[in-house]
Motif scaffolding. Structure first.
Motif, PDB file in Angstrom:
ATOM      1  N   THR A  36       0.887  -1.096   0.286  1.00  9.28           N
ATOM      2  CA  THR A  36      -0.094   0.101  -0.113  1.00  9.28           C
ATOM      3  C   THR A  36       0.849   1.187  -0.055  1.00  9.28           C
ATOM      4  OG1 THR A  36      -0.128   0.062   2.327  1.00  9.28           O
ATOM      5  CG2 THR A  36      -2.002  -1.122   1.272  1.00  9.28           C
ATOM      6  N   ARG A  37       0.407   2.310  -0.404  1.00  5.16           N
ATOM      7  CA  ARG A  37       0.932   3.748  -0.437  1.00  5.16           C
ATOM      8  C   ARG A  37      -0.029   4.748  -0.654  1.00  5.16           C
ATOM      9  NH1 ARG A  37       3.991   3.884  -6.877  1.00  5.16           N
ATOM     10  NH2 ARG A  37       1.899   3.967  -7.822  1.00  5.16           N
ATOM     11  N   GLN A  46       7.992   4.838   0.383  1.00  3.45           N
ATOM     12  CA  GLN A  46       6.992   4.884   1.488  1.00  3.45           C
ATOM     13  C   GLN A  46       6.000   3.790   1.190  1.00  3.45           C
ATOM     14  OE1 GLN A  46       5.888   8.888   2.598  1.00  3.45           O
ATOM     15  NE2 GLN A  46       8.002   9.541   2.450  1.00  3.45           N
ATOM     16  N   LEU A  48       3.821   0.351   2.750  1.00  2.58           N
ATOM     17  CA  LEU A  48       3.587  -0.512   3.707  1.00  2.58           C
ATOM     18  C   LEU A  48       3.232  -1.901   3.093  1.00  2.58           C
ATOM     19  CD1 LEU A  48       1.181   1.290   5.990  1.00  2.58           C
ATOM     20  CD2 LEU A  48       3.512   0.949   6.354  1.00  2.58           C
ATOM     21  N   PHE A  50       1.847  -5.767   3.593  1.00  2.00           N
ATOM     22  CA  PHE A  50       0.957  -6.681   4.391  1.00  2.00           C
ATOM     23  C   PHE A  50       1.405  -8.101   3.865  1.00  2.00           C
ATOM     24  CE2 PHE A  50      -1.134  -2.636   4.776  1.00  2.00           C
ATOM     25  CZ  PHE A  50      -1.662  -2.466   6.123  1.00  2.00           C
ATOM     26  N   TRP A  55      -3.370  -8.404   5.838  1.00  2.00           N
ATOM     27  CA  TRP A  55      -4.272  -7.650   4.973  1.00  2.00           C
ATOM     28  C   TRP A  55      -5.793  -8.171   5.226  1.00  2.00           C
ATOM     29  CZ3 TRP A  55      -4.415  -3.657   2.242  1.00  2.00           C
ATOM     30  CH2 TRP A  55      -5.304  -3.285   0.943  1.00  2.00           C
TER      31      TRP A  55
END
Length: 64
Positions: A36-37, A46, A48, A50, A55
């Motif tokens: 995810t961003r 940057q 993330l 999961f 998730w």
């Protein structure tokens, strides 16, 4: 995180997103991870990550 892992990621955002650049983008990676961003930031600096279980728990809690 190595940007090589995200080089071929296909990012998408929710169809519920109201603004063109103000949303969270998601990419399902080939190794079962979900990235995810923030769409305003973009790139791969940057992000993330999961795992599948994390998730699923994240999405369940969003819908609770």
């Amino acid at each position: 995180m190595s940007s090589d892992r995200l080089a071929d990621a296909r990012w998408f955002k929710s169809t519920r997103s109201l603004e063109e650049r103000e949303c969270v983008e998601v990419a399902f990676l080939g190794d079962g991870e979900i990235a995810t961003r923030d769409s305003k930031v973009g790139g791969t600096e940057q992000v993330l990550l999961f795992g599948t279980r994390q998730w699923d728990a994240f999405v369940r809690n969003l819908n609770a």
